[in-house]
Design an enzyme around this catalytic site. Sequence first.
Site, PDB file in Angstrom:
ATOM      1  CG  HIS A 177      -1.618  -1.097   1.663  1.00  0.00           C
ATOM      2  ND1 HIS A 177      -2.981  -1.110   1.545  1.00  0.00           N
ATOM      3  CD2 HIS A 177      -1.269  -2.312   2.168  1.00  0.00           C
ATOM      4  CE1 HIS A 177      -3.454  -2.283   1.969  1.00  0.00           C
ATOM      5  NE2 HIS A 177      -2.442  -3.029   2.354  1.00  0.00           N
ATOM      6  CE1 TYR A 178      -2.148   6.342  -1.972  1.00  0.00           C
ATOM      7  CE2 TYR A 178      -0.961   5.903  -3.995  1.00  0.00           C
ATOM      8  CZ  TYR A 178      -2.065   6.405  -3.335  1.00  0.00           C
ATOM      9  OH  TYR A 178      -3.082   6.983  -4.049  1.00  0.00           O
ATOM     10  CB  THR A 179       0.741   6.277   4.120  1.00  0.00           C
ATOM     11  OG1 THR A 179       1.653   7.178   3.472  1.00  0.00           O
ATOM     12  CG2 THR A 179       1.511   5.179   4.839  1.00  0.00           C
ATOM     13  CD  GLU A 220      -0.985   1.426   4.549  1.00  0.00           C
ATOM     14  OE1 GLU A 220      -0.572   2.261   3.726  1.00  0.00           O
ATOM     15  OE2 GLU A 220      -2.170   1.036   4.608  1.00  0.00           O
ATOM     16  CG  HIS A 247      -5.189  -1.793  -0.869  1.00  0.00           C
ATOM     17  ND1 HIS A 247      -5.503  -0.716  -0.073  1.00  0.00           N
ATOM     18  CD2 HIS A 247      -6.140  -2.731  -0.622  1.00  0.00           C
ATOM     19  CE1 HIS A 247      -6.610  -1.012   0.623  1.00  0.00           C
ATOM     20  NE2 HIS A 247      -7.006  -2.214   0.308  1.00  0.00           N
ATOM     21  CG  ASP A 280      -3.292   1.791  -1.716  1.00  0.00           C
ATOM     22  OD1 ASP A 280      -4.485   1.533  -1.969  1.00  0.00           O
ATOM     23  OD2 ASP A 280      -2.713   1.302  -0.742  1.00  0.00           O
TER      24      ASP A 280
HETATM   25 ZN   LIG Z   1      -4.075   0.532   0.748  1.00  0.00          ZN
END
Ligand SMILES: [Zn+2]
Length: 256
Positions: A34-36, A99, A141, A151
């Site tokens: 994921h990215y935050t 993340e 994600h 993301d």
């Molecule tokens: Zn995510």
Amino acid sequence: MTGFVCDYSHAEPRVSPNFGPRPDGAKVDSLILHYTGMPTGEGAEARLCDTESSVSSHYIVHEDGRVVQMVREADRAWHAGQSFWRGCRDMNSCSIGIEIVNQGHDGGLPPFPDRQIEAVIALCRDILTRNIIVPERVLAHSDVAPGRKIDPGERFPWCELARSGVGHHIDPAPIQGGRFLASGDKGEPVEALQSMLALYGYDVEINALFDDQTCRVVEAFQRHFRQSLVDGVADRSTIETLHRLLSVLPSDLAMS
Ligand SMILES: [Zn+2]
């Protein structure tokens, strides 16, 4: 829980209250990145550890390469939400979530610093030594929640990860003219496209209609595997890339 010994020896612990047990018999077989999507890494880390947020992930990787573990790998973190991959509708139960601090699309998709990607690769490689996760189950994600999540985005260097032994990737087929499939198209070619996407793992109904869900899934596929153009149009490059990915699957589909 007040603390734990990190599964990854280079991580610092910061316990999140947002986790539960993995259901009986659930094995870790996927890794989800994921990215935050928040202005700062500190803010993102605090949110992942805040009871009120009801979200968490096993790890967060900061821009300077620092890795913090918030949930033990043996436990079920709350990062994927409503999700699907290859028949599984609860990816939190069978995955480890990472993340990666980045402002994301809302912040103009800033590049991921080299030292951060090096840290992500080292962490992923370590996770892959402790868990049986085949390369094609290292996922975005956006792969497991198309249309809902975008993301870690089309700037995430999947190719670099794959060169280091993390994930399944091939060079995308070049973009060129020719026939393409897009919203509103119907018939056998659409059915064939949907079948290939579903075989790879995506949640798409095979109904021979290039509908909205098909468009979202094509976008998700492009975001991961044909990153130079994410438009939801199944052009020749997209279809060829998907076809080649399927033909060079590193492990037997029936096994996973
Ligand atoms: Zn995510």
